[in-house]
Design a protein around this motif. Structure first.
Motif, PDB file in Angstrom:
ATOM      1  N   ALA A  64       7.309  -8.710 -15.775  1.00 54.91           N
ATOM      2  CA  ALA A  64       5.988  -9.138 -15.127  1.00 54.91           C
ATOM      3  C   ALA A  64       5.685  -8.351 -13.958  1.00 54.91           C
ATOM      4  N   GLN A  65       6.455  -7.788 -13.023  1.00 52.86           N
ATOM      5  CA  GLN A  65       6.252  -6.808 -11.957  1.00 52.86           C
ATOM      6  C   GLN A  65       5.644  -5.594 -12.502  1.00 52.86           C
ATOM      7  N   ALA A  66       6.396  -5.068 -13.646  1.00 53.25           N
ATOM      8  CA  ALA A  66       6.070  -3.711 -13.959  1.00 53.25           C
ATOM      9  C   ALA A  66       4.488  -3.811 -14.518  1.00 53.25           C
ATOM     10  N   ALA A  67       4.268  -4.714 -15.403  1.00 49.99           N
ATOM     11  CA  ALA A  67       2.801  -4.927 -15.953  1.00 49.99           C
ATOM     12  C   ALA A  67       1.619  -5.270 -14.573  1.00 49.99           C
ATOM     13  N   GLU A  68       2.228  -5.698 -13.661  1.00 45.41           N
ATOM     14  CA  GLU A  68       1.229  -5.865 -12.694  1.00 45.41           C
ATOM     15  C   GLU A  68       0.975  -4.457 -11.926  1.00 45.41           C
ATOM     16  N   GLY A  69       2.304  -3.790 -11.804  1.00 40.24           N
ATOM     17  CA  GLY A  69       2.074  -2.532 -11.228  1.00 40.24           C
ATOM     18  C   GLY A  69       1.865  -2.531  -9.612  1.00 40.24           C
ATOM     19  N   ARG A  70       2.621  -3.682  -9.063  1.00 38.18           N
ATOM     20  CA  ARG A  70       2.328  -3.874  -7.562  1.00 38.18           C
ATOM     21  C   ARG A  70       3.751  -3.510  -7.067  1.00 38.18           C
ATOM     22  N   GLU A  84      -3.628   2.053  -4.948  1.00 40.42           N
ATOM     23  CA  GLU A  84      -4.422   1.732  -4.163  1.00 40.42           C
ATOM     24  C   GLU A  84      -3.827   0.456  -3.415  1.00 40.42           C
ATOM     25  N   ARG A  85      -4.270   0.280  -2.178  1.00 41.48           N
ATOM     26  CA  ARG A  85      -3.887  -0.702  -1.312  1.00 41.48           C
ATOM     27  C   ARG A  85      -3.915  -2.009  -1.930  1.00 41.48           C
ATOM     28  N   ASP A  86      -2.984  -3.151  -1.850  1.00 39.35           N
ATOM     29  CA  ASP A  86      -3.084  -4.345  -2.399  1.00 39.35           C
ATOM     30  C   ASP A  86      -2.412  -5.126  -1.238  1.00 39.35           C
ATOM     31  N   GLY A  87      -3.026  -5.573  -0.207  1.00 36.55           N
ATOM     32  CA  GLY A  87      -2.685  -6.407   0.815  1.00 36.55           C
ATOM     33  C   GLY A  87      -1.671  -5.283   1.781  1.00 36.55           C
ATOM     34  N   ILE A  88      -0.338  -5.898   1.775  1.00 40.15           N
ATOM     35  CA  ILE A  88       0.723  -4.980   2.366  1.00 40.15           C
ATOM     36  C   ILE A  88       1.342  -4.036   1.534  1.00 40.15           C
ATOM     37  N   ALA A  89       1.010  -4.350   0.101  1.00 40.13           N
ATOM     38  CA  ALA A  89       1.588  -3.560  -0.933  1.00 40.13           C
ATOM     39  C   ALA A  89       0.618  -2.639  -1.650  1.00 40.13           C
ATOM     40  N   TRP A  90       1.234  -1.945  -2.508  1.00 37.48           N
ATOM     41  CA  TRP A  90       0.439  -0.974  -3.324  1.00 37.48           C
ATOM     42  C   TRP A  90       0.500  -1.290  -4.773  1.00 37.48           C
ATOM     43  N   ARG A  91      -0.776  -1.020  -5.333  1.00 38.02           N
ATOM     44  CA  ARG A  91      -0.752  -1.233  -6.766  1.00 38.02           C
ATOM     45  C   ARG A  91      -1.204  -0.140  -7.745  1.00 38.02           C
ATOM     46  N   VAL A  92      -0.748   0.228  -8.757  1.00 40.02           N
ATOM     47  CA  VAL A  92      -1.164   1.260  -9.543  1.00 40.02           C
ATOM     48  C   VAL A  92      -2.724   1.015 -10.004  1.00 40.02           C
ATOM     49  N   LYS A  93      -3.472   2.243 -10.056  1.00 41.57           N
ATOM     50  CA  LYS A  93      -4.662   2.137 -10.251  1.00 41.57           C
ATOM     51  C   LYS A  93      -4.877   1.857 -11.900  1.00 41.57           C
TER      52      LYS A  93
END
Length: 271
Positions: free
Chosen positions: A149-155, A175-184
């Motif tokens: 689930a985390q892998a699919a979210e890419g966060r 790209e920034r996603d709050g205090i985390a990063w998310r795969v574009k």
């Protein structure tokens, strides 16, 4: 939380039966470290209470224990060398061999939270221009649906992207996603994830040109290793590449592969 000998025996047999992972007598500390958070999250004071709930028939806690014990260490571009040889030799060679079809299929068979899959995708996108415009399918599977689930979210948290991911790739593909990063999105659409238990029957999956199964076989007994390697050979293209962990050897385990090396990288091909 203290682990009793009975608790150790029960967890050891549960993980062996459900995931074919062999825990030797020295792994009591690992069970304590991984199951104490599971017990606390369930509002239980001891690992013994957690095991008692499982014995009474709690499938949710049983799944949580198996996931906790089978989630392995991962990071972006782990060990570096397999990804370098992927960029400089393996993918260019396959691009030349598959020029007429212009299709490639890559499988990460123990994908965990997805860092390996996205590392492969970044190599394809950034390092191998011969594959521009090709249909490249990158599939990640794992026993644990929670990590998938985390892998699919890419966060990923800052600490996670700090482990192995060059700053240039972070700014290019995340790209920034709050205090985390998310795969574009353009990188996420290159990959897909699905649950798969390596010791259970596999669905029909066609042929793969490259398979990554790194740092997994070390947890299995010899008979299980051979069974998985037999199955892998059946789905690996006759000129395909299998990457195992740097400490995982074929010697004395399976005679159906030829081991090749370049520099510090090693891979296996169907004999």
């Amino acid at each position: 939380m203290t682990l009793t000998q009975d608790d150790f025996g029960y967890v050891r047999e549960l993980v062996r039966r459900e995931a074919a992972i062999v825990l030797d007598e020295s792994k009591g500390y690992l069970i304590e470290a991984r199951l104490s958070p599971v017990a606390r999250k369930a509002g239980l004071e001891t690992i013994s209470q957690l095991i008692e709930q499982i014995k009474r028939g709690s499938p949710t806690l049983k799944a949580s224990v198996i996931e906790a014990m089978t989630t392995n260490e991962t990071s972006f571009f782990r060990d570096v060398h397999p990804f370098e040889v992927l960029a400089t030799k393996v993918l260019p060679d396959l691009a030349a061999a598959r020029e007429s079809a212009r299709k490639l299929r890559i499988w990460s068979a123990a994908a965990s939270t997805g860092q390996e899959v996205y590392s492969i995708a970044m190599v394809v996108r950034d390092r191998v221009p011969q594959l521009d415009g090709w249909a490249v399918q990158i599939r990640g599977t794992d026993l644990s649906e929670a990590v998938l689930a985390q892998a699919a979210e890419g966060r990923y948290a800052q600490l996670e992207v700090n482990r192995g991911l060059p700053a240039t790739m972070l700014t290019k593909h995340f790209e920034r996603d709050g205090i985390a990063w998310r795969v574009k999105p353009e990188l996420r659409k290159m990959v897909e994830f699905a649950p798969l238990n390596l010791i259970s029957p596999w669905p029909a999956m066609g042929r793969y040109d490259i398979v990554f199964l790194r740092n997994v076989l070390i947890y299995f007994d010899v008979a299980t290793k051979r069974q998985i390697l037999d199955r892998l050979k059946a789905v690996l293209a006759s000129d395909g590449y299998l990457f195992l962990g740097s400490s995982e050897m074929m010697t004395g385990i399976h005679e159906g592969y030829v081991t090749e090396r370049e520099g510090r990288a090693m891979w296996h091909r169907p004999a």
